[in-house]
Write a protein that holds these residues in place. Structure first.
Motif, PDB file in Angstrom:
ATOM      1  N   GLY A  35      52.976  45.070  36.191  1.00 26.62           N
ATOM      2  CA  GLY A  35      51.596  44.870  35.773  1.00 26.62           C
ATOM      3  C   GLY A  35      51.145  43.421  35.776  1.00 26.62           C
ATOM      4  N   SER A  36      52.073  42.477  36.018  1.00 26.17           N
ATOM      5  CA  SER A  36      51.687  41.065  36.056  1.00 26.17           C
ATOM      6  C   SER A  36      50.870  40.789  37.315  1.00 26.17           C
ATOM      7  CB  SER A  36      52.913  40.154  35.985  1.00 26.17           C
ATOM      8  OG  SER A  36      53.748  40.366  37.113  1.00 26.17           O
ATOM      9  N   VAL A  37      49.937  39.856  37.208  1.00 21.37           N
ATOM     10  CA  VAL A  37      49.048  39.519  38.320  1.00 21.37           C
ATOM     11  C   VAL A  37      49.712  38.462  39.197  1.00 21.37           C
ATOM     12  CG1 VAL A  37      46.807  38.541  38.944  1.00 21.37           C
ATOM     13  CG2 VAL A  37      46.984  40.131  37.027  1.00 21.37           C
ATOM     14  N   ALA A  38      49.894  38.787  40.482  1.00 25.27           N
ATOM     15  CA  ALA A  38      50.475  37.842  41.438  1.00 25.27           C
ATOM     16  C   ALA A  38      49.401  36.972  42.072  1.00 25.27           C
ATOM     17  CB  ALA A  38      51.245  38.601  42.519  1.00 25.27           C
ATOM     18  N   ASP A  39      48.201  37.527  42.260  1.00 21.82           N
ATOM     19  CA  ASP A  39      47.093  36.777  42.860  1.00 21.82           C
ATOM     20  C   ASP A  39      45.799  37.502  42.521  1.00 21.82           C
ATOM     21  OD1 ASP A  39      45.725  34.855  44.325  1.00 21.82           O
ATOM     22  OD2 ASP A  39      46.340  35.612  46.292  1.00 21.82           O
ATOM     23  N   SER A  40      44.732  36.735  42.347  1.00 20.64           N
ATOM     24  CA  SER A  40      43.450  37.343  42.029  1.00 20.64           C
ATOM     25  C   SER A  40      42.314  36.392  42.369  1.00 20.64           C
ATOM     26  CB  SER A  40      43.379  37.718  40.549  1.00 20.64           C
ATOM     27  OG  SER A  40      42.082  38.187  40.227  1.00 20.64           O
ATOM     28  N   THR A  41      41.373  36.881  43.163  1.00 19.96           N
ATOM     29  CA  THR A  41      40.189  36.068  43.445  1.00 19.96           C
ATOM     30  C   THR A  41      39.293  36.005  42.223  1.00 19.96           C
ATOM     31  OG1 THR A  41      39.008  37.981  44.327  1.00 19.96           O
ATOM     32  CG2 THR A  41      40.196  36.592  45.921  1.00 19.96           C
ATOM     33  N   GLN A  42      39.341  37.005  41.382  1.00 19.67           N
ATOM     34  CA  GLN A  42      38.503  37.001  40.176  1.00 19.67           C
ATOM     35  C   GLN A  42      38.946  35.906  39.216  1.00 19.67           C
ATOM     36  OE1 GLN A  42      38.930  41.200  39.391  1.00 19.67           O
ATOM     37  NE2 GLN A  42      36.815  41.569  40.034  1.00 19.67           N
ATOM     38  N   LEU A  43      40.253  35.663  39.115  1.00 18.02           N
ATOM     39  CA  LEU A  43      40.746  34.587  38.257  1.00 18.02           C
ATOM     40  C   LEU A  43      40.314  33.229  38.803  1.00 18.02           C
ATOM     41  CD1 LEU A  43      44.370  35.783  37.395  1.00 18.02           C
ATOM     42  CD2 LEU A  43      42.325  35.892  35.962  1.00 18.02           C
ATOM     43  N   GLN A  44      40.205  33.136  40.140  1.00  9.98           N
ATOM     44  CA  GLN A  44      39.784  31.894  40.780  1.00  9.98           C
ATOM     45  C   GLN A  44      38.260  31.757  40.787  1.00  9.98           C
ATOM     46  OE1 GLN A  44      41.530  32.201  44.681  1.00  9.98           O
ATOM     47  NE2 GLN A  44      43.582  32.447  43.869  1.00  9.98           N
ATOM     48  N   GLY A  45      37.570  32.879  40.545  1.00 11.32           N
ATOM     49  CA  GLY A  45      36.111  32.858  40.513  1.00 11.32           C
ATOM     50  C   GLY A  45      35.458  32.765  41.873  1.00 11.32           C
ATOM     51  N   LYS A  46      36.218  33.043  42.922  1.00 13.72           N
ATOM     52  CA  LYS A  46      35.675  32.952  44.282  1.00 13.72           C
ATOM     53  C   LYS A  46      36.169  34.151  45.091  1.00 13.72           C
ATOM     54  CE  LYS A  46      35.374  29.898  48.256  1.00 13.72           C
ATOM     55  NZ  LYS A  46      35.865  28.698  48.902  1.00 13.72           N
ATOM     56  N   PRO A  47      35.251  34.996  45.594  1.00 16.23           N
ATOM     57  CA  PRO A  47      35.694  36.163  46.365  1.00 16.23           C
ATOM     58  C   PRO A  47      36.295  35.764  47.714  1.00 16.23           C
ATOM     59  CG  PRO A  47      33.304  35.984  46.411  1.00 16.23           C
ATOM     60  CD  PRO A  47      33.799  34.930  45.466  1.00 16.23           C
ATOM     61  N   ALA A  48      37.037  36.695  48.284  1.00 19.69           N
ATOM     62  CA  ALA A  48      37.620  36.512  49.609  1.00 19.69           C
ATOM     63  C   ALA A  48      36.633  36.998  50.658  1.00 19.69           C
ATOM     64  CB  ALA A  48      38.924  37.300  49.715  1.00 19.69           C
ATOM     65  N   LYS A  49      36.767  36.449  51.864  1.00 22.69           N
ATOM     66  CA  LYS A  49      35.926  36.868  52.987  1.00 22.69           C
ATOM     67  C   LYS A  49      36.826  37.026  54.201  1.00 22.69           C
ATOM     68  CE  LYS A  49      31.986  35.267  55.728  1.00 22.69           C
ATOM     69  NZ  LYS A  49      31.015  34.174  55.880  1.00 22.69           N
TER      70      LYS A  49
END
Length: 155
Positions: free
Chosen positions: A22-36
């Motif tokens: 359940g641990s987060v390895a990567d997240s665009t939401q945590l970075q505040g910038k979506p992926a494209k």
């Protein structure tokens, strides 16, 4: 009409990759910038892209992927045993450290120090998530199918 992700769509999305615990390895939401990305451009593995195909703007979905479908299994050929003398003398080596290595073509590749025993250093060049199942959570923000229609070309 809601736009659906196709083979060459340009997609803007948020994603979160979680490990089995359940641990987060990567997240665009945590970075505040979506992926494209443009589907098929090679920035995601075919399995990750297949999870996105058919989703629409506004969709949120979660996919559980086994190691073979996510970042692949651990490849023992990507684990190397190196002599400590191959590292800069002032470099502090410790387990878990990520070290950049320059390949013959000049490109850099990261390796993770897995073990140090005397003058032997075990370096793992597998993807850090290789061998792990993951949960891939996505929120599709925009889909633009125009990426599949090239601009007019002049000769």
């Amino acid at each position: 009409m809601t736009k659906q992700i196709g083979a060459q769509s340009e997609v803007v999305f948020h994603f979160t990759i979680k490990l089995e615990d359940g641990s987060v390895a990567d997240s665009t939401q945590l970075q505040g910038k979506p992926a494209k990305l443009i589907m098929g451009d090679g920035s995601l593995t075919p399995t990750f892209e297949a999870c996105l195909l058919g989703l629409k703007e506004g969709d949120s979905h979660s996919f559980d992927l086994g190691p073979d479908d996510a970042f692949g299994p651990v490849n023992p050929n990507n684990i190397h045993y190196m002599d400590r003398s191959k590292f800069a003398g002032d470099m502090t080596l410790e387990e878990g450290a990520i070290v950049a290595f320059t390949q013959p073509n000049g490109a850099e590749i990261p390796g993770i120090v897995r073990n140090i025993a005397g003058d032997s250093v075990t370096v793992d060049f597998n993807h850090p998530l290789a061998g792990h199942g993951v949960t891939f959570e996505v929120e599709i923000l925009t889909v633009d199918s125009a990426a599949s229609t090239p601009e007019s070309v002049t000769n």
